[in-house]
Scaffold this active site. Structure first.
Site, mmCIF file in Angstrom:
data_model
loop_
_atom_site.group_PDB
_atom_site.id
_atom_site.type_symbol
_atom_site.label_atom_id
_atom_site.label_comp_id
_atom_site.label_asym_id
_atom_site.label_seq_id
_atom_site.Cartn_x
_atom_site.Cartn_y
_atom_site.Cartn_z
ATOM 1 N N CYS A 99 0.858 -1.191 0.000
ATOM 2 C CA CYS A 99 0.000 0.000 0.000
ATOM 3 C C CYS A 99 0.889 1.234 0.000
ATOM 4 C CB CYS A 99 -0.890 -0.015 1.238
ATOM 5 S SG CYS A 99 -1.930 1.455 1.389
ATOM 6 N N HIS A 114 -9.157 -3.289 -2.451
ATOM 7 C CA HIS A 114 -8.222 -2.520 -1.617
ATOM 8 C C HIS A 114 -8.621 -1.034 -1.583
ATOM 9 C CE1 HIS A 114 -3.884 -1.773 -0.237
ATOM 10 N NE2 HIS A 114 -4.293 -0.558 -0.552
ATOM 11 N N GLU A 115 -8.952 -0.480 -2.760
ATOM 12 C CA GLU A 115 -9.287 0.953 -2.819
ATOM 13 C C GLU A 115 -10.639 1.235 -2.164
ATOM 14 O OE1 GLU A 115 -6.810 2.600 -3.389
ATOM 15 O OE2 GLU A 115 -5.654 1.124 -4.508
ATOM 16 N N HIS A 153 -10.151 1.579 1.382
ATOM 17 C CA HIS A 153 -9.640 2.909 1.759
ATOM 18 C C HIS A 153 -10.791 3.898 1.956
ATOM 19 C CE1 HIS A 153 -5.288 2.857 1.807
ATOM 20 N NE2 HIS A 153 -5.189 2.318 0.597
#
Ligand code: ZN
Length: 172
Positions: A88, A129-130, A133
Site C-alpha cells: 500500500c 483494496h481501494e 480505503h
C-alpha cells in the site's frame, strides 16, 4: 498535472470513512485527475481519495490495460477467495499476503451515471483494496492477528528508520 503527497499510516484521514459523492461536478473531475497524476507518479496501480487527504468516496485504478475511476464504489457481488501479496502506498515498505475475492462486481458512479465494473485477478484485488480505503480500512486490518502484530512491529521499525527491503509487490 498535480501530484499530491501521499498520506501515510498514522494520518487520521486514512481512518475516516469517505463522504458519498452526490454529483459528478468539476471538483470531483479534478479530484480524479489529481488521483491519476499522483498514482502515476508514485507509481502505483490504484489510489483512493483519502490517500491524498480528501475524505471522499472516490477511487482510481490502472491495472495493465484496464483503468477507471469511480465514486461511491461498493462490492455488489463477489466470488472465490485468493491469497496474493499486497502493498500500500500509505504503508511504505510493508507487503503481506492478503485474502481477497477472486472476482467482483463493483457498482458506483462515473460521469455517465451508474457504472458497473466486473473484474478478476489483480484488478479485483485493487478494487477491493481501494474501496476499503474509502471505508477507512487498511490492508493490515485484513491480516490474521499474528501477522498483523508482526506488521505493526515492522511499521514501528520503519518509523525508527530501519531499512526496508526492496518492494516488488503491487502498491495500491
Ligand atoms: Zn492502499
Amino acid at each position: 498535472m498535480a501530484v499530491f503527497p501521499i498520506r501515510v499510516f498514522g494520518d487520521p484521514v486514512l481512518r475516516q470513512p469517505g463522504r458519498e459523492v452526490t454529483t459528478f461536478d468539476p471538483d470531483i473531475q479534478k479530484l480524479i485527475r489529481d488521483l491519476f497524476d499522483t498514482m502515476h507518479e508514485a507509481p502505483g496501480v490504484g489510489l483512493a481519495a483519502p490517500q491524498i487527504g480528501v475524505a471522499k468516496r472516490v477511487i482510481v485504478w490502472e491495472v495493465e490495460e484496464r483503468s477507471g475511476a469511480l465514486a461511491n464504489a461498493r462490492v455488489a457481488d463477489s466470488r472465490g477467495a485468493v491469497e496474493g501479496e499486497e502493498g500500500c502506498l500509505s504503508l511504505p515498505g510493508l507487503a503481506y499476503p492478503v485474502v481477497r475475492a477472486e472476482w467482483v462486481r463493483v457498482e458506483g458512479l462515473n460521469e455517465q451515471g451508474v457504472a458497473v465494473v466486473e473484474a478478476e485477478g489483480l484488478e479485483a484485488r485493487v478494487l477491493q483494496h481501494e474501496i476499503d480505503h474509502t471505508d477507512g480500512i487498511l490492508f493490515i486490518d485484513r491480516l490474521p492477528q499474528e501477522v498483523r502484530r508482526e506488521a505493526m512491529r515492522r511499521l514501528r521499525e520503519l518509523a525508527m528508520g530501519l531499512p526496508a527491503e526492496a518492494q516488488t509487490s503491487p502498491r495500491l
